[in-house]
Scaffold this motif. Structure first.
Motif, PDB file in Angstrom:
ATOM      1  N   ALA A 116       0.875  -1.256  -0.082  1.00 21.93           N
ATOM      2  CA  ALA A 116       0.194   0.073  -0.154  1.00 21.93           C
ATOM      3  C   ALA A 116       1.010   1.056   0.000  1.00 21.93           C
ATOM      4  O   ALA A 116       0.421   2.152  -0.769  1.00 21.93           O
ATOM      5  CB  ALA A 116      -0.901   0.045   1.180  1.00 21.93           C
ATOM      6  N   TRP A 117       1.767   1.132   0.785  1.00 21.12           N
ATOM      7  CA  TRP A 117       2.768   2.689   1.170  1.00 21.12           C
ATOM      8  C   TRP A 117       3.731   2.729  -0.205  1.00 21.12           C
ATOM      9  O   TRP A 117       3.921   3.974  -0.683  1.00 21.12           O
ATOM     10  CB  TRP A 117       3.416   2.495   2.297  1.00 21.12           C
ATOM     11  N   GLN A 118       3.976   1.680  -0.645  1.00 17.95           N
ATOM     12  CA  GLN A 118       4.846   1.805  -1.804  1.00 17.95           C
ATOM     13  C   GLN A 118       4.137   2.322  -3.114  1.00 17.95           C
ATOM     14  O   GLN A 118       4.714   3.178  -3.802  1.00 17.95           O
ATOM     15  CB  GLN A 118       5.585   0.380  -2.296  1.00 17.95           C
ATOM     16  N   ALA A 119       3.106   1.793  -3.141  1.00 20.43           N
ATOM     17  CA  ALA A 119       2.240   2.400  -4.225  1.00 20.43           C
ATOM     18  C   ALA A 119       1.847   4.109  -3.951  1.00 20.43           C
ATOM     19  O   ALA A 119       1.702   4.746  -4.797  1.00 20.43           O
ATOM     20  CB  ALA A 119       0.783   1.645  -4.471  1.00 20.43           C
ATOM     21  N   VAL A 120       1.609   4.323  -2.798  1.00 14.28           N
ATOM     22  CA  VAL A 120       1.506   5.634  -2.509  1.00 14.28           C
ATOM     23  C   VAL A 120       2.729   6.670  -2.933  1.00 14.28           C
ATOM     24  O   VAL A 120       2.704   7.826  -3.373  1.00 14.28           O
ATOM     25  CB  VAL A 120       0.837   5.802  -0.872  1.00 14.28           C
ATOM     26  N   TRP A 121       3.772   6.190  -2.403  1.00 17.19           N
ATOM     27  CA  TRP A 121       5.028   7.065  -2.867  1.00 17.19           C
ATOM     28  C   TRP A 121       5.206   7.204  -4.167  1.00 17.19           C
ATOM     29  O   TRP A 121       5.859   8.096  -4.653  1.00 17.19           O
ATOM     30  CB  TRP A 121       6.399   6.136  -2.027  1.00 17.19           C
ATOM     31  N   GLU A 122       5.121   5.947  -4.879  1.00 20.02           N
ATOM     32  CA  GLU A 122       5.093   6.110  -6.454  1.00 20.02           C
ATOM     33  C   GLU A 122       4.264   6.881  -7.070  1.00 20.02           C
ATOM     34  O   GLU A 122       4.478   7.823  -7.860  1.00 20.02           O
ATOM     35  CB  GLU A 122       5.182   4.797  -6.957  1.00 20.02           C
ATOM     36  N   GLU A 123       2.919   6.893  -6.532  1.00 21.59           N
ATOM     37  CA  GLU A 123       1.909   7.961  -7.205  1.00 21.59           C
ATOM     38  C   GLU A 123       1.988   9.385  -6.972  1.00 21.59           C
ATOM     39  O   GLU A 123       2.044  10.158  -7.606  1.00 21.59           O
ATOM     40  CB  GLU A 123       0.392   7.195  -6.488  1.00 21.59           C
ATOM     41  N   ARG A 124       2.711   9.426  -5.757  1.00 19.10           N
ATOM     42  CA  ARG A 124       2.678  10.893  -5.417  1.00 19.10           C
ATOM     43  C   ARG A 124       4.311  11.458  -5.733  1.00 19.10           C
ATOM     44  O   ARG A 124       4.587  12.709  -5.452  1.00 19.10           O
ATOM     45  CB  ARG A 124       2.703  11.108  -3.799  1.00 19.10           C
ATOM     46  N   ARG A 125       5.027  10.378  -6.412  1.00 18.05           N
ATOM     47  CA  ARG A 125       6.450  10.792  -6.658  1.00 18.05           C
ATOM     48  C   ARG A 125       7.232  11.510  -5.400  1.00 18.05           C
ATOM     49  O   ARG A 125       7.863  12.459  -5.530  1.00 18.05           O
ATOM     50  CB  ARG A 125       6.495  11.819  -7.778  1.00 18.05           C
ATOM     51  N   THR A 126       6.954  10.603  -4.239  1.00 21.84           N
ATOM     52  CA  THR A 126       7.771  11.243  -2.988  1.00 21.84           C
ATOM     53  C   THR A 126       9.087  11.473  -3.068  1.00 21.84           C
ATOM     54  O   THR A 126       9.316  12.714  -2.432  1.00 21.84           O
ATOM     55  CB  THR A 126       7.077  10.312  -1.877  1.00 21.84           C
ATOM     56  N   PHE A 127       9.767  10.565  -3.849  1.00 19.27           N
ATOM     57  CA  PHE A 127      11.062  10.971  -3.587  1.00 19.27           C
ATOM     58  C   PHE A 127      11.843  11.528  -4.819  1.00 19.27           C
ATOM     59  O   PHE A 127      12.944  11.302  -5.207  1.00 19.27           O
ATOM     60  CB  PHE A 127      11.877   9.353  -3.343  1.00 19.27           C
ATOM     61  N   ALA A 128      11.024  12.023  -5.603  1.00 15.94           N
ATOM     62  CA  ALA A 128      11.701  12.710  -6.932  1.00 15.94           C
ATOM     63  C   ALA A 128      12.313  13.976  -6.516  1.00 15.94           C
ATOM     64  O   ALA A 128      11.686  14.899  -5.881  1.00 15.94           O
ATOM     65  CB  ALA A 128      10.380  13.013  -7.853  1.00 15.94           C
TER      66      ALA A 128
END
Length: 871
Positions: free
Chosen positions: A13-25
């Motif tokens: 769940a949280w890996q999907a959220v990070w990817e969707e929000r481009r958290t670490f870009a």
């Protein structure tokens, strides 16, 4: 909140959220202070291993922590994708190297994402992408224009079966690592980069690398190898003797003089030990030395011996371990300090033209290689350096003395130490005109030509009229052809029917492309710059790249301490010289992590008649083991298992552990926690089932704390103090990459929270704990943060602020002794009055019992430390 943490559900769940929000870009235009965290990018072999997991977990914790501290963090990932393994797969499996490589990249990318690394995937690239290597070709041409590239004939390790050049590391016991064929020493035209132009800079720059391990700086210093020494000439006997030469290892006819004849000749040598000049026993030249080549003209014995020498490897290790062979030329060399002293002249297989001047003088008593040679051929071994115990001229034994000492048996040098003797000989040589003090370097120019397909094509066209001509810039990238086959040994580019045939860009005549490709170390010498800036029309944008560079923290294995790091340092300096970058050092901080190790297991091999052979064995992987009646056996055969040493995980010994099933069983956070907790990060980490199970249990302990959060009132000063000391201590440990110390502090805090009574302090500590563990265990932290109503993502939350007042001790523990023996302790306010401390001590039940109701004869109070009662 659920009573048990569901790691698999939370991870996904949280890996999907990070990817969707481009958290670490990472944002180039961010006003926040920038920090570049980078782990050495992997080769796409198909699977990540536990060494990868440990390496990337360390970098990920630091990157996540720095984001929480308010920095704009660049933490990218890519693939070091060219190289021989892909060609080997093409030969063995009948697949194209590109297809094999990109399939592996897909599998490894999914594995890395499954562990939850906070990576900027928007900047991902593989070095085999034409876009990337096209920019590399442009940089190569920039270096050509800057005079940093040249082509010359050079000795190489040649595999006659695979028909390719081998790196020194690919030559094992004189044979090709893949074919098993005896490696030959050949001369080929090779492209070189002038790294030696930067030798002084590279050496001097090491002093400014304060955040590099000393051992790595020393390794680079030794590789660069600046030496002060003496260059001089030995005069040779003349004319050439007709009765002298023969292969000293065989019985051969005498050496005839060259057909051309000649007069007096000289051989130039260089030595870093001019102090040992009176211990000289022989002069040796390389098989390709002009003197050896002259002697070989029309003489089959000399020519045959030279070929025997060329059959050896070119690596220093190979030269040191191979049998020392010499050919006595029959010539003699005159000692420069004694005209009556004649030294025999040999052609020797341990002397190479590529090192120094292709000639040496041997001092057997003080150099092991020379001693081996002298003992083999019965040459004089003369002691000239004494260890203080032995001064006789004749040197006994088979181990050379290479330590410090005093000069003996050396005429005007006697009694001097080595340093003074070196200076004295150089001064004499310069005064008398037969030599000169010289600085030399061990470092050699970087040969970047490789005779293989899967690499960056060198952007040069060879024209019979114009010579080597750069490929026009508008024709870059020069792409590799897809239609190649590996059914015949050798370089597919060389035999491709059309790819190499082009017209000369200068005169239009028929010409040929360069079919060599670049050493893969070139690919990794600038990838970190491309991560920082990725314009379409050029390798990088100077202004944007310099916002991120140098890399603040680089993490990787010590096996790359010399070549990769040295080449990257050279490449950055070359770019600076060409005005393309104003950065000298690419990596401000370097950390070399320890390896992940595991027990090894082996079973006895079958003799062929169904019985086991105890003398031969094969390795067994941990997934093929089971216990039967308490005995460890191989599942597939039932054979008993011998447990071997704990060693670095390797495919050859089958002691690797696939992280995939471990993550599926225990969750990503447990794997990450184990990688950080059990060993200092610079030391090896032994993988164990009990270790990962312990990490999983701690994750569940965290969840029970988060799940049991209930509102409460009241203060707990001791817990408040513990919390803020943990915030400060963990922050310091993460910055210093002391992850195991940070983990230990978190264990202590969790224990303190578990023992604390309900209070507002306890509630605050649990809420704060979520943020403190977030860099290390991000999935459980996100789950708890959301359940507690935290704003946004915990990955975007700020690191907790520290109350500095709570870092100061306001209470002290005071020991109470009676007649010097400890009886009790007191916890008192710091700086308490002597009378109050004395009263508290005399009121102690333990003290009252020990005194048996009698008053002490004397009371001694040491403020904040001790009360000693004299009974």
């Amino acid at each position: 909140m659920a009573s048990r943490f569901n790691a698999l559900k939370a991870d996904a769940a949280w890996q999907a959220v990070w990817e969707e929000r481009r958290t670490f870009a990472a944002k180039d235009d961010s006003p926040r202070p920038k920090s570049y965290v980078l782990e050495m990018f992997p080769y796409p072999s198909g699977k990540i291993h536990m060494g990868h997991v440990r390496n990337y977990t360390m970098g990920d914790v630091l990157a996540r922590f720095r984001r929480m501290k308010g920095m704009e963090v660049l933490h990218p990932m890519g693939w070091d994708a060219f190289g021989m393994p892909a060609e080997n797969a093409a030969m063995e499996k009948g697949v194209h190297p590109g297809a094999w490589t990109y399939q592996n990249i897909g599998a490894m990318r999914a594995q890395l994402k499954r562990i939850g690394f906070g990576l900027d995937w928007s900047r991902e690239f593989a070095t085999c992408d034409p876009e990337y290597y096209g920019h590399e070709q442009a940089l190569f041409l920039d270096m050509v224009e800057a005079g940093l590239v040249y082509r010359k004939e050079s000795a190489v390790n040649w595999d006659p079966v695979d028909m390719t050049v081998l790196a020194n590391e690919q030559v094992i016991d004189g044979k090709g690592w893949r074919s098993g064929a005896t490696v030959e020493r050949r001369k080929l035209s090779q492209w070189f980069l002038k790294i030696t132009d930067f030798a002084d800079e590279l050496l001097e720059g090491l002093a400014g690398l304060e955040h590099w391990p000393d051992k790595v700086k020393l390794m680079q210093e030794n590789w660069i190898g600046k030496s002060q020494g003496l260059r001089f000439r030995f005069q040779l006997s003349s004319p050439l003797l007709a009765a002298g030469g023969h292969d000293a290892s065989e019985t051969n006819p005498p050496l005839a003089p060259p057909a051309s004849g000649r007069g007096t000749e000289a051989v130039e040598v260089f030595t870093t030990r001019p102090d040992t000049i009176f211990g000289a026993s022989f002069v040796a030249v390389a098989a390709d030395h002009p003197l050896a080549l002259k002697l070989a003209e029309g003489n089959e014995e000399v020519a045959a011996f030279a070929e025997k020498c060329r059959a050896g490897g070119t690596s220093a290790a190979e030269i040191e371990t191979q049998e020392k062979l010499g050919y006595d030329t029959g010539l003699t060399a005159t000692h420069p300090l004694d005209p009556d002293w004649k030294l025999p002249v040999y052609i020797a297989n341990f002397v190479l033209m590529e090192y120094g001047v292709g000639a040496v003088f041997g001092v057997p008593a003080h150099d092991q290689r020379d001693l081996d040679f002298a003992r083999k051929y019965g040459l004089q071994v003369r002691r000239v350096v004494s260890d203080g115990a032995e001064e006789s001229v004749e040197f006994h034994g088979d181990e050379a003395y290479t330590g410090p000492g005093t000069l003996v048996n050396s005429q005007f040098l006697d009694g001097m130490d080595i340093a003074d003797a070196k200076r004295a000989v150089i001064a004499r040589a310069e005064a008398d005109g037969w030599g000169a003090g010289t600085t030399v370097w061990r470092l050699r120019d970087w040969g970047v030509s490789r005779q293989r397909y899967w690499g960056t094509p060198i952007p040069i066209i060879h024209c019979g009229t114009c010579g080597p001509v750069p490929v026009p810039r508008d024709q870059l990238p020069v792409e590799l052809p897809e239609d190649v086959s590996f059914d015949v040994p050798g370089n597919p580019l060389d035999r491709h029917p059309s790819w190499k045939h082009v017209d000369c860009p200068t005169c239009g005549a028929a010409a040929q492309r360069e079919t060599d490709t670049l050493d893969t170390f070139v690919d990794s010498s600038w990838y970190f710059i491309r991560f920082a800036s990725q314009p379409v029309d050029r390798p990088f944008d100077k202004e944007i790249a310099e916002q991120w560079l140098p890399v603040k923290q680089y993490i990787g294995g010590v096996e790359h301490a010399i070549l990769h790091l040295l080449y990257a340092r050279f490449w950055t300096r070359a770019l600076r010289r060409m005005g393309k970058l104003d950065i000298a050092e690419p990596f401000a901080g370097l950390f070399t992590q320890g390896m992940v190790t595991h027990e090894t297991y082996r079973a006895s091999a079958d003799t062929g008649n169904g019985a086991a052979d105890a003398k031969s064995f094969y390795w067994v992987g941990p997934d093929d083991l089971e216990r039967v009646d308490g005995e460890l056996r191989q599942k597939s055969t039932g054979r008993p298992i011998t447990v071997g040493r704990v060693e670095k995980m390797s495919k050859s010994k089958k002691n690797t552990v696939d992280p995939g099933p471990i993550v599926e069983q225990y969750g990503a956070d447990a794997v990450r926690w184990f990688m950080l907790s059990d060993s200092p990060p610079e030391r090896d980490l032994e993988w164990s089932e009990s270790g990962i199970e312990g990490a999983w249990r701690f994750v569940q302990r965290l969840w029970r704390l988060f799940d049991g959060l209930e509102a409460a009132e009241g203060e707990d000063k001791a817990l408040d103090r513990k919390l803020h000391r943990t915030i400060a201590g963990v922050a310091e440990d993460i910055e210093e990459l002391s992850f195991n110390k940070a983990v230990a502090k978190l264990y202590e805090l969790v224990g303190a929270i578990e023992k604390a009574k309900p209070s507002a302090s306890r509630v605050g500590a649990i809420r704060t704990l979520v943020r403190i563990v977030a860099p290390m265990a991000p999935h459980i932290a996100e789950e708890a943060w959301a359940a507690m109503g935290g704003d946004g993502l915990v990955a975007d939350a700020a690191w907790p602020e520290v109350d500095a007042a709570l870092l100061v001790d306001d209470e002290v523990t005071i020991a109470i002794q009676i007649n010097g023996k400890l009886r009790d302790t007191l916890i008192m306010p710091k700086g308490a009055a002597r009378a109050d401390v004395e009263s508290a001590a005399l009121a102690s039940d333990k003290v009252l019992r020990s005194l048996d109701g009698k008053p002490p004869r004397k009371v001694i109070v040491v403020p904040d430390r001790l009360v000693n009662l004299v009974a």
